[in-house]
Design a protein around this motif. Structure first.
Motif, PDB file in Angstrom:
ATOM      1  N   VAL A  92     -19.165   6.317   5.778  1.00 59.68           N
ATOM      2  CA  VAL A  92     -20.408   7.010   6.132  1.00 59.68           C
ATOM      3  C   VAL A  92     -21.437   6.630   5.067  1.00 59.68           C
ATOM      4  N   PHE A  93     -22.528   5.996   5.503  1.00 54.50           N
ATOM      5  CA  PHE A  93     -23.530   5.495   4.566  1.00 54.50           C
ATOM      6  C   PHE A  93     -24.790   6.356   4.581  1.00 54.50           C
ATOM      7  N   GLN A  94     -25.536   6.277   3.486  1.00 57.96           N
ATOM      8  CA  GLN A  94     -26.784   7.036   3.377  1.00 57.96           C
ATOM      9  C   GLN A  94     -27.766   6.655   4.475  1.00 57.96           C
ATOM     10  N   GLU A 171     -23.598   8.894  -0.583  1.00 57.70           N
ATOM     11  CA  GLU A 171     -24.842   9.677  -0.532  1.00 57.70           C
ATOM     12  C   GLU A 171     -25.120  10.145   0.907  1.00 57.70           C
ATOM     13  N   PRO A 172     -24.164  10.856   1.528  1.00 58.12           N
ATOM     14  CA  PRO A 172     -24.320  11.208   2.947  1.00 58.12           C
ATOM     15  C   PRO A 172     -25.492  12.142   3.235  1.00 58.12           C
ATOM     16  N   THR A 173     -26.011  12.812   2.207  1.00 58.27           N
ATOM     17  CA  THR A 173     -27.149  13.721   2.409  1.00 58.27           C
ATOM     18  C   THR A 173     -28.436  13.165   1.806  1.00 58.27           C
ATOM     19  N   GLY A 174     -28.383  11.938   1.313  1.00 61.75           N
ATOM     20  CA  GLY A 174     -29.499  11.385   0.545  1.00 61.75           C
ATOM     21  C   GLY A 174     -30.803  11.255   1.303  1.00 61.75           C
ATOM     22  N   ASN A 175     -30.737  11.017   2.616  1.00 61.12           N
ATOM     23  CA  ASN A 175     -31.956  10.848   3.418  1.00 61.12           C
ATOM     24  C   ASN A 175     -32.316  12.091   4.228  1.00 61.12           C
ATOM     25  N   LEU A 176     -31.681  13.230   3.884  1.00 58.05           N
ATOM     26  CA  LEU A 176     -31.839  14.434   4.696  1.00 58.05           C
ATOM     27  C   LEU A 176     -32.467  15.560   3.881  1.00 58.05           C
ATOM     28  N   ASP A 177     -33.144  16.481   4.573  1.00 60.32           N
ATOM     29  CA  ASP A 177     -33.652  17.662   3.879  1.00 60.32           C
ATOM     30  C   ASP A 177     -32.466  18.552   3.486  1.00 60.32           C
ATOM     31  N   SER A 178     -32.725  19.530   2.624  1.00 58.91           N
ATOM     32  CA  SER A 178     -31.632  20.312   2.050  1.00 58.91           C
ATOM     33  C   SER A 178     -30.845  21.090   3.114  1.00 58.91           C
ATOM     34  N   HIS A 179     -31.540  21.620   4.117  1.00 60.90           N
ATOM     35  CA  HIS A 179     -30.856  22.383   5.161  1.00 60.90           C
ATOM     36  C   HIS A 179     -29.934  21.479   5.982  1.00 60.90           C
ATOM     37  N   THR A 180     -30.467  20.343   6.429  1.00 57.29           N
ATOM     38  CA  THR A 180     -29.666  19.416   7.226  1.00 57.29           C
ATOM     39  C   THR A 180     -28.537  18.831   6.392  1.00 57.29           C
ATOM     40  N   GLY A 181     -28.841  18.533   5.116  1.00 60.93           N
ATOM     41  CA  GLY A 181     -27.813  18.024   4.214  1.00 60.93           C
ATOM     42  C   GLY A 181     -26.666  19.005   4.059  1.00 60.93           C
TER      43      GLY A 181
END
Length: 225
Positions: A92-94, A171-181
């Protein structure tokens, strides 16, 4: 004590940049028990993504050895290494790395097609996984029609299609806002428990790393004790 799934010893990795040599990993040892949930934490450039790529067979070290289920990856033929990446490891990539011309369903099916599994079984499993990640109504949508969080959910489903033993998330949450991450991390945690998959994430985010029972800190290419 859990069986050791993956063991890395003395890993070094350098890259040539023009006339300069960049030393990314400088002798890293790590053991990952089967079923473990491990976070590799470190600042940008610390070597965590490089380490993730090495243990997943996407790259090879300049020195050191990696053993997966007791077998030395350096002794794998190119064909066997390709099969290892396809069947034993999920990535799973950023940046998601979805193919833009394919639908969500087709993207998820792709590793199963590469593995030459039964087409019908692959489609059924892909539909099940997309439903599990909350995208049952979005299977026919292409990446451009999906939000960032939805694309990452497709990427997670794709990573699980061949029932890997090891799931690697860079970095699976690196491109996402905090809620979505946060939603993505909860999804990874629950899927790891359901599938009994070993999960390793690389992250610079201390809050994301804190969700893992075990954290390894990388600083300047070395494990910080």
């Amino acid at each position: 004590m859990n069986e050791i799934l993956l063991s890395a010893r003395g890993l070094k990795k350098t890259y040539a940049i023009g006339k300069r040599t960049l030393e990314v990993l400088r002798g890293v040892d790590v053991e990952i028990p089967r079923g473990d949930f491990l976070a590799l934490r470190g600042a940008s450039g610390a070597g965590k993504s490089t380490l993730l790529h090495l243990i997943g067979g996407l790259d090879t070290p300049n020195a050191g050895e990696i053993f997966f289920a007791g077998e030395n990856l350096s002794r794998f033929s190119e064909g066997r290494l390709t099969d290892f990446r396809n069947r034993r490891v999920g990535f799973v990539f950023q940046s998601y790395h979805l193919l833009p011309e394919l639908t969500a369903l087709e993207n998820v099916c792709l590793p199963g097609r590469v593995a030459r599994l039964s087409a019908g079984a692959v489609v059924r499993r892909a539909n099940e996984l997309l439903a599990r990640v909350g995208l049952a109504e979005r299977v026919d949508h292409k990446p451009s029609e999906l939000s960032g969080g939805e694309q990452q959910r497709v990427a997670i489903a794709r990573a699980l299609i061949n029932e890997p033993v090891l799931l690697l998330a860079d970095e699976p949450t690196g491109n996402l806002d905090s809620h979505t991450g946060g939603e993505i991390m909860e999804l990874l945690k629950s899927l790891r428990t359901e599938k009994q998959t070993t999960l390793v994430i690389a992250t610079h985010d201390s809050k994301v790393a804190a969700l893992a029972p075990r954290v390894i800190e990388l600083v300047d290419g070395l494990v910080q004790n």
